[in-house]
Write a protein that holds these residues in place. Structure first.
Motif, PDB file in Angstrom:
ATOM      1  N   GLN A   1     -29.248 -56.690   9.797  1.00  0.00           N
ATOM      2  CA  GLN A   1     -28.809 -58.264   9.367  1.00  0.00           C
ATOM      3  C   GLN A   1     -30.501 -58.574   9.946  1.00  0.00           C
ATOM      4  OE1 GLN A   1     -26.159 -59.399  10.314  1.00  0.00           O
ATOM      5  NE2 GLN A   1     -24.622 -57.329   9.595  1.00  0.00           N
ATOM      6  N   VAL A   2     -30.230 -59.551   8.683  1.00  0.00           N
ATOM      7  CA  VAL A   2     -31.545 -60.615   8.640  1.00  0.00           C
ATOM      8  C   VAL A   2     -30.719 -61.807   8.702  1.00  0.00           C
ATOM      9  CG1 VAL A   2     -32.949 -61.929   6.581  1.00  0.00           C
ATOM     10  CG2 VAL A   2     -32.204 -59.188   6.656  1.00  0.00           C
ATOM     11  N   GLN A   3     -31.464 -62.493   9.462  1.00  0.00           N
ATOM     12  CA  GLN A   3     -30.939 -63.786   9.469  1.00  0.00           C
ATOM     13  C   GLN A   3     -32.343 -65.041   8.910  1.00  0.00           C
ATOM     14  OE1 GLN A   3     -31.674 -62.373  12.984  1.00  0.00           O
ATOM     15  NE2 GLN A   3     -29.813 -61.485  12.411  1.00  0.00           N
ATOM     16  N   LEU A   4     -31.910 -66.115   8.302  1.00  0.00           N
ATOM     17  CA  LEU A   4     -32.743 -66.825   7.690  1.00  0.00           C
ATOM     18  C   LEU A   4     -32.552 -68.319   7.669  1.00  0.00           C
ATOM     19  CD1 LEU A   4     -31.731 -65.222   3.861  1.00  0.00           C
ATOM     20  CD2 LEU A   4     -33.539 -64.782   4.614  1.00  0.00           C
ATOM     21  N   VAL A   5     -33.764 -69.172   7.823  1.00  0.00           N
ATOM     22  CA  VAL A   5     -33.511 -70.314   8.460  1.00  0.00           C
ATOM     23  C   VAL A   5     -34.372 -71.342   7.508  1.00  0.00           C
ATOM     24  CG1 VAL A   5     -33.981 -71.773  10.085  1.00  0.00           C
ATOM     25  CG2 VAL A   5     -33.245 -69.745  10.624  1.00  0.00           C
ATOM     26  N   GLU A   6     -33.583 -72.246   6.862  1.00  0.00           N
ATOM     27  CA  GLU A   6     -34.416 -73.154   6.239  1.00  0.00           C
ATOM     28  C   GLU A   6     -34.942 -74.585   6.660  1.00  0.00           C
ATOM     29  OE1 GLU A   6     -30.962 -71.342   3.424  1.00  0.00           O
ATOM     30  OE2 GLU A   6     -31.367 -72.420   5.002  1.00  0.00           O
ATOM     31  N   SER A   7     -36.524 -74.485   6.105  1.00  0.00           N
ATOM     32  CA  SER A   7     -36.531 -76.064   6.374  1.00  0.00           C
ATOM     33  C   SER A   7     -37.294 -76.904   5.433  1.00  0.00           C
ATOM     34  CB  SER A   7     -37.378 -75.602   7.786  1.00  0.00           C
ATOM     35  OG  SER A   7     -38.632 -74.871   7.219  1.00  0.00           O
ATOM     36  N   GLY A   8     -37.971 -78.548   5.551  1.00  0.00           N
ATOM     37  CA  GLY A   8     -38.447 -78.916   4.623  1.00  0.00           C
ATOM     38  C   GLY A   8     -37.444 -79.718   3.657  1.00  0.00           C
ATOM     39  N   GLY A   9     -36.663 -79.767   3.963  1.00  0.00           N
ATOM     40  CA  GLY A   9     -35.543 -80.724   2.883  1.00  0.00           C
ATOM     41  C   GLY A   9     -35.625 -82.007   3.178  1.00  0.00           C
ATOM     42  N   GLY A  10     -35.325 -83.161   2.089  1.00  0.00           N
ATOM     43  CA  GLY A  10     -35.848 -84.164   2.907  1.00  0.00           C
ATOM     44  C   GLY A  10     -34.793 -85.773   1.385  1.00  0.00           C
ATOM     45  N   LEU A  11     -35.713 -86.644   1.782  1.00  0.00           N
ATOM     46  CA  LEU A  11     -35.196 -87.471   0.581  1.00  0.00           C
ATOM     47  C   LEU A  11     -37.385 -87.684  -0.379  1.00  0.00           C
ATOM     48  CD1 LEU A  11     -33.839 -89.906  -0.840  1.00  0.00           C
ATOM     49  CD2 LEU A  11     -34.404 -91.016   1.150  1.00  0.00           C
ATOM     50  N   VAL A  12     -36.684 -87.759  -1.420  1.00  0.00           N
ATOM     51  CA  VAL A  12     -38.015 -87.424  -2.290  1.00  0.00           C
ATOM     52  C   VAL A  12     -38.120 -88.327  -3.215  1.00  0.00           C
ATOM     53  CG1 VAL A  12     -37.550 -85.809  -3.326  1.00  0.00           C
ATOM     54  CG2 VAL A  12     -39.725 -86.950  -2.896  1.00  0.00           C
ATOM     55  N   HIS A  13     -39.129 -89.589  -3.740  1.00  0.00           N
ATOM     56  CA  HIS A  13     -38.854 -90.192  -4.565  1.00  0.00           C
ATOM     57  C   HIS A  13     -39.032 -89.369  -6.197  1.00  0.00           C
ATOM     58  CE1 HIS A  13     -38.398 -93.637  -3.697  1.00  0.00           C
ATOM     59  NE2 HIS A  13     -39.596 -93.995  -2.483  1.00  0.00           N
ATOM     60  N   ALA A  14     -38.114 -89.958  -7.361  1.00  0.00           N
ATOM     61  CA  ALA A  14     -38.907 -88.960  -8.137  1.00  0.00           C
ATOM     62  C   ALA A  14     -40.106 -88.885  -9.235  1.00  0.00           C
ATOM     63  CB  ALA A  14     -37.621 -89.450 -10.003  1.00  0.00           C
ATOM     64  N   GLY A  15     -40.366 -87.581  -9.055  1.00  0.00           N
ATOM     65  CA  GLY A  15     -42.074 -87.142 -10.008  1.00  0.00           C
ATOM     66  C   GLY A  15     -42.570 -87.302  -8.375  1.00  0.00           C
ATOM     67  N   GLY A  16     -42.069 -87.008  -7.454  1.00  0.00           N
ATOM     68  CA  GLY A  16     -42.386 -86.752  -6.235  1.00  0.00           C
ATOM     69  C   GLY A  16     -42.743 -84.532  -5.658  1.00  0.00           C
ATOM     70  N   SER A  17     -43.177 -84.478  -4.992  1.00  0.00           N
ATOM     71  CA  SER A  17     -42.822 -83.106  -4.153  1.00  0.00           C
ATOM     72  C   SER A  17     -42.686 -82.885  -3.037  1.00  0.00           C
ATOM     73  CB  SER A  17     -44.595 -82.086  -4.581  1.00  0.00           C
ATOM     74  OG  SER A  17     -44.956 -82.478  -5.791  1.00  0.00           O
ATOM     75  N   LEU A  18     -41.655 -81.426  -3.244  1.00  0.00           N
ATOM     76  CA  LEU A  18     -41.413 -81.064  -1.231  1.00  0.00           C
ATOM     77  C   LEU A  18     -41.499 -80.257  -1.620  1.00  0.00           C
ATOM     78  CD1 LEU A  18     -37.917 -82.668  -0.645  1.00  0.00           C
ATOM     79  CD2 LEU A  18     -40.121 -82.652   0.293  1.00  0.00           C
ATOM     80  N   ARG A  19     -42.354 -79.300  -0.281  1.00  0.00           N
ATOM     81  CA  ARG A  19     -42.248 -77.610  -0.036  1.00  0.00           C
ATOM     82  C   ARG A  19     -41.192 -77.721   0.898  1.00  0.00           C
ATOM     83  NH1 ARG A  19     -47.160 -74.378   3.169  1.00  0.00           N
ATOM     84  NH2 ARG A  19     -47.357 -72.474   1.881  1.00  0.00           N
ATOM     85  N   LEU A  20     -40.701 -75.962   0.641  1.00  0.00           N
ATOM     86  CA  LEU A  20     -38.880 -75.482   1.485  1.00  0.00           C
ATOM     87  C   LEU A  20     -39.849 -73.985   2.095  1.00  0.00           C
ATOM     88  CD1 LEU A  20     -35.758 -76.283  -0.963  1.00  0.00           C
ATOM     89  CD2 LEU A  20     -37.027 -77.885   0.784  1.00  0.00           C
ATOM     90  N   SER A  21     -38.920 -73.826   3.164  1.00  0.00           N
ATOM     91  CA  SER A  21     -40.087 -72.888   3.719  1.00  0.00           C
ATOM     92  C   SER A  21     -38.330 -72.354   4.391  1.00  0.00           C
ATOM     93  CB  SER A  21     -40.518 -72.676   4.776  1.00  0.00           C
ATOM     94  OG  SER A  21     -41.684 -73.591   4.445  1.00  0.00           O
ATOM     95  N   CYS A  22     -38.304 -71.028   4.356  1.00  0.00           N
ATOM     96  CA  CYS A  22     -37.535 -69.530   4.827  1.00  0.00           C
ATOM     97  C   CYS A  22     -38.232 -69.114   5.610  1.00  0.00           C
ATOM     98  CB  CYS A  22     -36.606 -69.086   4.151  1.00  0.00           C
ATOM     99  SG  CYS A  22     -35.628 -68.354   3.769  1.00  0.00           S
ATOM    100  N   ALA A  23     -38.013 -68.686   7.126  1.00  0.00           N
ATOM    101  CA  ALA A  23     -38.073 -67.524   7.611  1.00  0.00           C
ATOM    102  C   ALA A  23     -37.240 -66.897   7.558  1.00  0.00           C
ATOM    103  CB  ALA A  23     -38.296 -68.180   8.980  1.00  0.00           C
ATOM    104  N   ALA A  24     -37.556 -65.674   7.457  1.00  0.00           N
ATOM    105  CA  ALA A  24     -36.508 -64.438   7.908  1.00  0.00           C
ATOM    106  C   ALA A  24     -36.881 -63.734   9.355  1.00  0.00           C
ATOM    107  CB  ALA A  24     -36.626 -63.335   6.566  1.00  0.00           C
ATOM    108  N   SER A  25     -35.788 -63.251  10.180  1.00  0.00           N
ATOM    109  CA  SER A  25     -35.821 -62.233  10.762  1.00  0.00           C
ATOM    110  C   SER A  25     -35.372 -61.331  10.541  1.00  0.00           C
ATOM    111  CB  SER A  25     -35.928 -63.492  12.409  1.00  0.00           C
ATOM    112  OG  SER A  25     -34.720 -63.460  12.099  1.00  0.00           O
ATOM    113  N   GLY A  26     -34.879 -60.292  11.767  1.00  0.00           N
ATOM    114  CA  GLY A  26     -34.067 -59.186  12.013  1.00  0.00           C
ATOM    115  C   GLY A  26     -34.353 -58.209  11.300  1.00  0.00           C
TER     116      GLY A  26
END
Length: 116
Positions: A1-26
């Motif tokens: 079994q693998v558990q996945l937890v995402e983070s880093g989403g949100g609201l941004v203006h066009a042209g901007g940047s975001l970084r998402l992360s996904c931590a895996a365990s198990g």
């Protein structure tokens, strides 16, 4: 079994940047492919980008040259760097892990909203 937890989403203006992360365990040390998919309202889930345990990457056509997927194998973390975001990138982004031959795991998703 693998558990996945995402983070880093949100609201941004066009042209901007975001970084998402996904931590895996198990049983994360046996993961062969990790990737990001997204699903906008009323649309099918689509590939954003993925990376194999050997470092080979593949991207969906709509995000090529704007998004970068990377994987920190030692920490079992998957990243998605999203640059030059567009309103059409608005979706729920899901982390995915595959263990050959048949195991397929998904995170709970994180919302990304890009305003025009």
């Amino acid at each position: 079994q693998v558990q996945l937890v995402e983070s880093g989403g949100g609201l941004v203006h066009a042209g901007g940047s975001l970084r998402l992360s996904c931590a895996a365990s198990g049983s994360s040390s046996t993961i062969h492919i990790m990737g990001w998919h997204r699903q906008a309202p009323g649309q099918q889930r689509e590939l954003v980008g993925l990376v194999s345990s050997g470092g080979v990457t593949n991207y969906g056509n709509s995000v090529k040259d704007r998004f970068t997927v990377s994987r920190a194998n030692a920490e079992n973390i998957l990243y998605l760097q999203m640059d030059n975001l567009k309103p059409e990138d608005t979706a729920v982004y899901y982390c995915n892990a595959k263990i050959f031959p048949f195991e397929d795991y998904w995170g709970q998703g994180t919302q990304v909203t890009v305003s025009s």
